[in-house]
Design an enzyme around this catalytic site. Structure first.
Site, mmCIF file in Angstrom:
data_model
loop_
_atom_site.group_PDB
_atom_site.id
_atom_site.type_symbol
_atom_site.label_atom_id
_atom_site.label_comp_id
_atom_site.label_asym_id
_atom_site.label_seq_id
_atom_site.Cartn_x
_atom_site.Cartn_y
_atom_site.Cartn_z
ATOM 1 N N HIS A 249 0.871 -1.189 0.000
ATOM 2 C CA HIS A 249 0.000 0.000 0.000
ATOM 3 C C HIS A 249 0.899 1.227 0.000
ATOM 4 O O HIS A 249 1.460 1.597 1.024
ATOM 5 C CB HIS A 249 -0.898 0.013 1.230
ATOM 6 N N HIS B 3 1.541 5.367 -1.643
ATOM 7 C CA HIS B 3 1.162 6.554 -2.395
ATOM 8 C C HIS B 3 2.420 7.185 -2.987
ATOM 9 O O HIS B 3 3.316 7.611 -2.250
ATOM 10 C CB HIS B 3 0.458 7.571 -1.492
ATOM 11 N N LYS C 211 -9.081 -0.768 -6.192
ATOM 12 C CA LYS C 211 -9.166 -0.088 -4.903
ATOM 13 C C LYS C 211 -10.554 0.483 -4.667
ATOM 14 O O LYS C 211 -11.091 1.209 -5.506
ATOM 15 C CB LYS C 211 -8.128 1.045 -4.838
ATOM 16 N N HIS D 267 -10.423 0.521 1.551
ATOM 17 C CA HIS D 267 -10.274 1.514 2.615
ATOM 18 C C HIS D 267 -11.500 1.363 3.508
ATOM 19 O O HIS D 267 -12.612 1.774 3.147
ATOM 20 C CB HIS D 267 -10.190 2.930 2.049
ATOM 21 N N HIS E 83 -4.590 -1.025 5.770
ATOM 22 C CA HIS E 83 -4.210 -0.215 6.934
ATOM 23 C C HIS E 83 -5.196 -0.358 8.098
ATOM 24 O O HIS E 83 -5.769 0.623 8.575
ATOM 25 C CB HIS E 83 -4.011 1.242 6.565
ATOM 26 N N ASP F 97 1.316 2.546 3.588
ATOM 27 C CA ASP F 97 0.465 3.719 3.397
ATOM 28 C C ASP F 97 1.293 4.987 3.486
ATOM 29 O O ASP F 97 0.817 6.031 3.955
ATOM 30 C CB ASP F 97 -0.681 3.740 4.417
#
Length: 352
Positions: free
Chosen positions: A17, A19, A103, A140, A178, A251
């Site tokens: 995960h 970004h 996602k 999420h 997460h 994350d």
């Protein structure tokens, strides 16, 4: 392994995960992940989001173009699920090897999630096709009902959304991303198949007091927000347990300091530079250094049906020498501060 090892050599880890953002930020943060990880599930919540196969192919091209020379790093692309997602486009992207997952963002749950799902009946056909072809859904897991306290949104999501969704599409492979609560841990442990969970570095280290007690600390603000200490301890127990259903998803979510330090600051912790030293310290403190490789390097590939990386990475005893901030053309980005100095640093790695 001795009681006080001086070195730990692991299969090269993956980040399930991550970004990477885009443009200037992408070019600044990508080298940190590429230095320590073999692969990463790349989040699609750009503006505009990565919705179609064509979007994913273009974004993958920008990531590969930004890689440092000689880097051995594979971005694993995802599509952003919307109520207008085309199941045929998703299936074709999966068949071609372009994407590794889809996602799910509940609309409004986190950064750049406005295009996410409000009416889950409108994505039922896409989820059914994903179950047929074995394509995982990364979730999420928070409700966005304003009547629900922000600290309860994960637990309520499990009851209201996730459990009914999995009952409607029982063959769907789901990653609870997460997780931040003991309820999340227990839900995963109660299901033997088709369910895994990522745990971040920062949620193993901080609880909500770190954000709020003694003054607001915006660099600890993330979504899902850190919870009570009892939940942090449940996450540490799960991560260090050796249970293959739990694996690393950092994350790591960079924002410039001006974006964090404002009345409505952005959510996210930038952990890519120091995740491995922090994790080594956490696992050593829990008497579980022999389980670190499973969490960082083996459990994730097993869930996704991929081979473990062939390369290795070695951590040696001694504090890491890492920056407190990195510079980008958009502004400085603060590196997550765990509140302690890890006793480990990355000393070497090999790509084969």
């Amino acid at each position: 392994m001795t009681d006080t090892p001086q070195q730990i050599t692991l299969r090269k880890p993956d980040d399930w995960h991550l970004h990477l953002r885009d443009d200037n930020m992408l070019r600044a943060v990508l080298p940190w992940s590429a230095a320590y990880f073999g692969r990463a599930i790349v989040m699609p919540n750009l503006v505009p989001p990565v919705v179609t196969a064509a979007d994913a192919e273009a974004y993958r091209g920008r990531i590969l173009a930004a890689l440092p020379a000689g880097a051995d790093f594979q971005p694993l692309m995802t599509l952003y699920l919307t109520e207008d997602t085309d199941a045929d486009d998703v299936a074709a992207a999966h068949e071609s090897g372009l994407i590794t997952a889809v996602k799910l963002y509940p609309a409004g749950a986190t950064t750049n999630s406005a295009s996410g799902v409000s009416d889950f009946s409108r994505v039922q056909s896409v989820l059914e096709r994903m179950a047929e072809i074995g394509l995982p859904l990364c979730v999420h897991g928070e409700v966005t009902d304003p009547a629900i306290d922000i600290f309860d949104r994960e637990a309520v999501f499990i009851d209201r959304v996730l459990d009914p969704l999995r009952a409607r599409v029982p063959g769907l492979r789901v990653v609870m991303e997460h997780i931040t609560t003991s309820q999340g841990v227990e839900y995963v442990k109660a299901h033997e198949t088709n369910l895994g969970a990522t745990i971040t570095t920062h949620h193993l280290v901080i609880n909500r007091n770190h954000i709020l007690a003694g003054g607001i600390r915006p660099h600890y603000y993330c979504l899902p927000v850190a919870k009570r200490e009892e939940h942090r301890l449940a996450l540490r127990a799960a991560a260090t347990s050796g249970d293959a259903r739990f694996f690393l998803g950092t994350d790591s979510a960079p924002h410039t300091d001006p974006a964090k330090l404002q009345p409505c600051g952005c959510a996210g912790c930038f952990t890519a530079p120091n995740t491995l030293p922090i994790l080594a310290q956490v696992f050593e403190d829990e008497g579980a250094l022999d389980r670190l490789e499973g969490f960082t390097s083996l459990n994730g590939p097993a869930f996704y049906g991929l081979p473990a990386n062939e390369g290795t990475i070695t951590l040696s005893r001694g504090a890491p020498d890492l920056p407190a901030q990195i510079d980008t053309d958009d502004g400085p980005v603060t590196v997550f501060d765990p509140g302690f100095t890890p006793s480990w640093h990355v000393s070497s790695h090999s790509s084969c």
